[in-house]
Design a protein around this motif. Structure first.
Motif, PDB file in Angstrom:
ATOM      1  N   GLU A 100      -4.243   6.283  -7.797  1.00  9.57           N
ATOM      2  CA  GLU A 100      -4.394   6.008  -9.237  1.00  9.57           C
ATOM      3  C   GLU A 100      -3.114   5.438  -9.850  1.00  9.57           C
ATOM      4  O   GLU A 100      -2.777   5.725 -11.004  1.00  9.57           O
ATOM      5  N   GLU A 101      -2.422   4.599  -9.061  1.00  8.87           N
ATOM      6  CA  GLU A 101      -1.229   3.931  -9.580  1.00  8.87           C
ATOM      7  C   GLU A 101      -1.642   2.726 -10.434  1.00  8.87           C
ATOM      8  O   GLU A 101      -2.712   2.141 -10.235  1.00  8.87           O
ATOM      9  N   MET A 102      -0.772   2.355 -11.345  1.00 10.85           N
ATOM     10  CA  MET A 102      -1.052   1.208 -12.215  1.00 10.85           C
ATOM     11  C   MET A 102      -1.070  -0.073 -11.379  1.00 10.85           C
ATOM     12  O   MET A 102      -0.076  -0.406 -10.740  1.00 10.85           O
ATOM     13  N   PRO A 103      -2.198  -0.808 -11.359  1.00 11.51           N
ATOM     14  CA  PRO A 103      -2.255  -2.019 -10.527  1.00 11.51           C
ATOM     15  C   PRO A 103      -1.503  -3.178 -11.162  1.00 11.51           C
ATOM     16  O   PRO A 103      -1.372  -3.267 -12.387  1.00 11.51           O
ATOM     17  N   ALA A 104      -1.016  -4.081 -10.311  1.00  9.91           N
ATOM     18  CA  ALA A 104      -0.388  -5.326 -10.771  1.00  9.91           C
ATOM     19  C   ALA A 104      -1.358  -6.469 -10.499  1.00  9.91           C
ATOM     20  O   ALA A 104      -2.569  -6.265 -10.483  1.00  9.91           O
ATOM     21  N   GLU A 105      -0.845  -7.649 -10.226  1.00  9.05           N
ATOM     22  CA  GLU A 105      -1.684  -8.828 -10.088  1.00  9.05           C
ATOM     23  C   GLU A 105      -2.728  -8.662  -8.984  1.00  9.05           C
ATOM     24  O   GLU A 105      -2.417  -8.245  -7.867  1.00  9.05           O
ATOM     25  N   GLU A 106      -3.980  -8.992  -9.305  1.00  9.75           N
ATOM     26  CA  GLU A 106      -5.119  -8.901  -8.386  1.00  9.75           C
ATOM     27  C   GLU A 106      -5.275  -7.519  -7.761  1.00  9.75           C
ATOM     28  O   GLU A 106      -5.771  -7.390  -6.634  1.00  9.75           O
ATOM     29  N   GLY A 107      -4.841  -6.484  -8.465  1.00 10.58           N
ATOM     30  CA  GLY A 107      -5.024  -5.125  -7.991  1.00 10.58           C
ATOM     31  C   GLY A 107      -4.003  -4.633  -6.997  1.00 10.58           C
ATOM     32  O   GLY A 107      -4.011  -3.456  -6.622  1.00 10.58           O
ATOM     33  N   PHE A 108      -3.108  -5.523  -6.526  1.00 13.93           N
ATOM     34  CA  PHE A 108      -2.065  -5.087  -5.593  1.00 13.93           C
ATOM     35  C   PHE A 108      -1.084  -4.193  -6.332  1.00 13.93           C
ATOM     36  O   PHE A 108      -0.886  -4.327  -7.545  1.00 13.93           O
ATOM     37  N   PRO A 156      -1.122 -13.421  -4.693  1.00 14.82           N
ATOM     38  CA  PRO A 156       0.156 -12.693  -4.703  1.00 14.82           C
ATOM     39  C   PRO A 156       0.839 -12.532  -3.352  1.00 14.82           C
ATOM     40  O   PRO A 156       2.067 -12.625  -3.272  1.00 14.82           O
ATOM     41  N   VAL A 157       0.085 -12.281  -2.283  1.00 14.92           N
ATOM     42  CA  VAL A 157       0.733 -12.020  -0.985  1.00 14.92           C
ATOM     43  C   VAL A 157       1.454 -13.279  -0.494  1.00 14.92           C
ATOM     44  O   VAL A 157       2.613 -13.225  -0.070  1.00 14.92           O
ATOM     45  N   THR A 158       0.782 -14.445  -0.588  1.00 12.60           N
ATOM     46  CA  THR A 158       1.411 -15.695  -0.154  1.00 12.60           C
ATOM     47  C   THR A 158       2.616 -16.025  -1.021  1.00 12.60           C
ATOM     48  O   THR A 158       3.686 -16.401  -0.517  1.00 12.60           O
ATOM     49  N   GLN A 159       2.457 -15.897  -2.337  1.00  8.10           N
ATOM     50  CA  GLN A 159       3.546 -16.245  -3.245  1.00  8.10           C
ATOM     51  C   GLN A 159       4.756 -15.339  -3.055  1.00  8.10           C
ATOM     52  O   GLN A 159       5.904 -15.797  -3.050  1.00  8.10           O
ATOM     53  N   ASN A 160       4.525 -14.045  -2.898  1.00 10.01           N
ATOM     54  CA  ASN A 160       5.651 -13.127  -2.686  1.00 10.01           C
ATOM     55  C   ASN A 160       6.275 -13.320  -1.317  1.00 10.01           C
ATOM     56  O   ASN A 160       7.502 -13.190  -1.170  1.00 10.01           O
ATOM     57  N   THR A 161       5.464 -13.646  -0.321  1.00  9.74           N
ATOM     58  CA  THR A 161       6.012 -13.905   1.018  1.00  9.74           C
ATOM     59  C   THR A 161       6.930 -15.125   0.986  1.00  9.74           C
ATOM     60  O   THR A 161       7.995 -15.130   1.608  1.00  9.74           O
TER      61      THR A 161
END
Length: 588
Positions: free
Chosen positions: A348-356, A400-405
């Motif tokens: 139940e953590e606060m989600p960021a972009e696209e739920g990640f 998000p995963v591609t952009q952060n990578t």
């Protein structure tokens, strides 16, 4: 007295304990009657949260959780190579012998063979002063790799007794040290190391040597250094896994660690079967002699998927400490990020972009930061190279995963679905990909291949960029209206694309190409471009040049010239000169 807690809540792989259990953060625990493996991920005075690395069906409130007293760790000793583990270093072959084809809950087997006797050569003597990382013995682990048993990084002292050369198990004492505080410590072949803690090194060395893969578009156009980081993003079917397979088979890394993180089970089965059959081109021994496979497929518990990445990294750092160059294939970091997202949602953590989760970027950076060329504690140099596949949904590189990578890697091999549909493999697009290592590696290329290597590469990239600009015009008004010099640019770009960038993994001479052959192929293509420009400048139309079929001849070099007979490449300059003379004579 063992510390315990009582389960009061279960949410998939996440369980909750009430009260102050006395557990420590990141401590490994045993959950319930079946002793499922778990890890403490959150603590406060009223509640302890644990993620379980196994299936939790059948678990119920009221069952007891016991502390193990150590963080989630891996066992490091001879026997790791030529093995297949799950995400928490349990050997799948041993599990299959004990429990059948499926991993049963709570199964407990030793990570490594405790009974096997290893031929051991001791490298220290009584009275030697040893520090963390020093090598005490050498064991031929496989026909390809000598395992160097080391003093654990946090220990130093003087050797007071040592065994003779002989055959020993991994838990037999080899050396006894008298520590600085006067106590003694027995040193065996075994080390235990927490998977989330990087192993210490003396210092980091700047990247200056390329990881040679035998793939032309990687080695020449977008090289990666030993100790470097690369991402291979691409949609379904674009060839991420096949590209990693090619690197694993043909690169000049000493050891390969292949992490199947959340991939399909049938895909991992294919990897396991292929790797068992492959022969190492460097030594003629089975490729598995220098390979470790970590299989954590999409139907395995999601929490163990998150741990499998760190398990593979820790094994890689261990062999790096021996002075080896290790390459990690992580397939795929998107599935790992999805595991983080699922666990974050259950917490139940606060989600960021696209739920990640908001900490996605920091987890990715911590993962890629563990790569590098290092000067080890024992004076050797070793490297860990990380090549991570990214599987963006729908091939969308803006997720998000591609952009952060992209923020944390210096080499980006962008796969393109339109190239894959055209059967152009590797489907790495030369306009979306880049490598920041090219400048760092230029000195090595100058010394070991040719001072012209980087210049030729840049000239070929310039031609490909010109082609892209011209294709915009061609799409609008057709190619016939272009002047002949621009038509020539398009034709040479086609030669580069089909004859150099495209590579056939199933052709014996094209599947892996030496840097010498890559350089000579570039030289021939650019020599052809130079001679054709001279003809066009003399007023020869492109239709006359194409009628001689010289472009097709140069494209077929990759198949026509065997890798063991590169002298044949020298004749192509003469062939281009003959073509030049023939065109002049016919049109005099």
């Amino acid at each position: 007295m063992s510390r315990t807690g009582i389960i009061y809540g279960i949410n998939g792989p996440v369980i909750y304990l009430k009260g102050n259990t006395g557990f420590k953060m990141s401590e490994m625990v045993y959950v319930g009657e079946e002793k499922l493996v778990g890890e403490v991920i959150s603590l406060d005075k009223d509640r302890t949260t644990i993620q379980v690395y196994e299936e939790t069906s059948g678990l119920r409130p009221g069952e007891v959780v016991e502390a193990s007293g150590e963080a989630v760790s891996v066992t490091l000793a001879p026997g790791i190579l030529d093995n297949i583990f799950d995400g928490i270093e349990r050997p799948l072959e041993r599990i299959a012998e004990n429990a059948g084809a499926f991993i049963t809950k709570g199964i407990s087997v030793d990570s490594l063979d405790m009974q096997k006797l290893w031929e051991t050569h001791i490298t220290v003597s009584e009275g030697d002063v040893l520090h963390g990382g020093d090598i005490i013995a050498e064991v031929p682990e496989t026909r390809a790799i000598v395992h160097k048993c080391m003093v654990p990084p946090d220990i130093s002292g003087t050797v007071v007794s040592v065994v003779e050369d002989g055959r020993y198990t991994i838990h037999d004492t080899l050396v006894t040290l008298e520590l600085n505080d006067g106590t003694t410590r027995d040193i065996t072949m075994i080390q235990r190391w927490p998977i989330r803690v990087p192993r210490p090194v003396h210092d980091r060395i700047p990247a200056s040597v390329p990881l040679i893969t035998g793939q032309r578009i990687l080695d020449t156009m977008f090289p990666i250094a030993k100790g470097g980081t690369a991402a291979i993003p691409g949609g379904f079917g674009t060839g991420k896994t096949m590209t990693q397979h090619q690197i694993a088979k043909w690169s000049d890394a000493d050891i390969i660690i292949y992490i199947g993180c959340g991939e399909r089970g049938n895909e991992m089965t294919q990897v396991l079967e292929e790797f068992q059959e492959l022969v190492d081109p460097r030594s003629g021994n089975p490729l598995m002699n220098r390979t470790v496979l970590i299989a954590n497929t999409s139907n395995m518990p999601v929490a163990a998927r998150e741990a499998s990445i760190y398990t593979g990294l820790t094994l890689a750092e261990y062999y790096r400490d021996m002075g080896y160059d290790v390459a990690i294939m992580a397939d795929s970091t998107s599935r790992w990020a999805e595991a983080l997202r699922e666990l974050s949602g259950r917490l139940e953590e606060m989600p960021a972009e696209e739920g990640f989760p908001a900490y996605l970027a920091s987890r990715l950076s911590a993962f890629y930061e563990r790569a590098g060329m290092m000067h080890n504690l024992n004076g050797t140099d070793g490297s860990v190279t990380i090549i991570g596949a990214v599987s963006p949904q729908g091939g969308d590189f803006s997720e998000p995963v591609t952009q952060n990578t992209k923020r944390f890697v210096r080499c980006f091999w962008g796969l393109d679905k339109s190239l894959a549909y055209e059967r152009h493999f590797p489907a790495i697009h030369w306009l979306t990909s880049y490598s920041e290592y090219l400048i760092d590696l230029a000195g090595w290329y100058n010394e070991h291949v040719s001072p012209k290597f980087v210049d030729y590469r840049n000239r070929m990239m310039a031609i490909l960029n010109q082609e892209n600009s011209l294709m915009e015009i061609v799409k609008l008004i057709g190619g016939d209206v272009l002047p002949d010099d621009q038509k020539l640019t398009l034709e040479i770009a086609k030669v580069i694309r089909l004859g150099f960038l495209q590579q056939n993994a199933f052709h014996k001479d094209d599947t892996c190409v030496s840097l010498e052959k890559q350089f000579k192929m570039m030289e021939i293509i650019l020599y052809l471009y130079k001679k054709c420009r001279e003809l066009v400048a003399r007023g020869m139309p492109m239709s006359v040049l194409k009628a001689e079929h010289i472009f097709e001849r140069i494209i077929s070099i990759k198949y026509d010239v065997p890798n063991d007979n590169l002298q044949m490449l020298d004749f192509y300059h003469q062939e281009i000169d003959d073509f030049y003379q023939a065109v002049l004579e016919k049109n005099a």
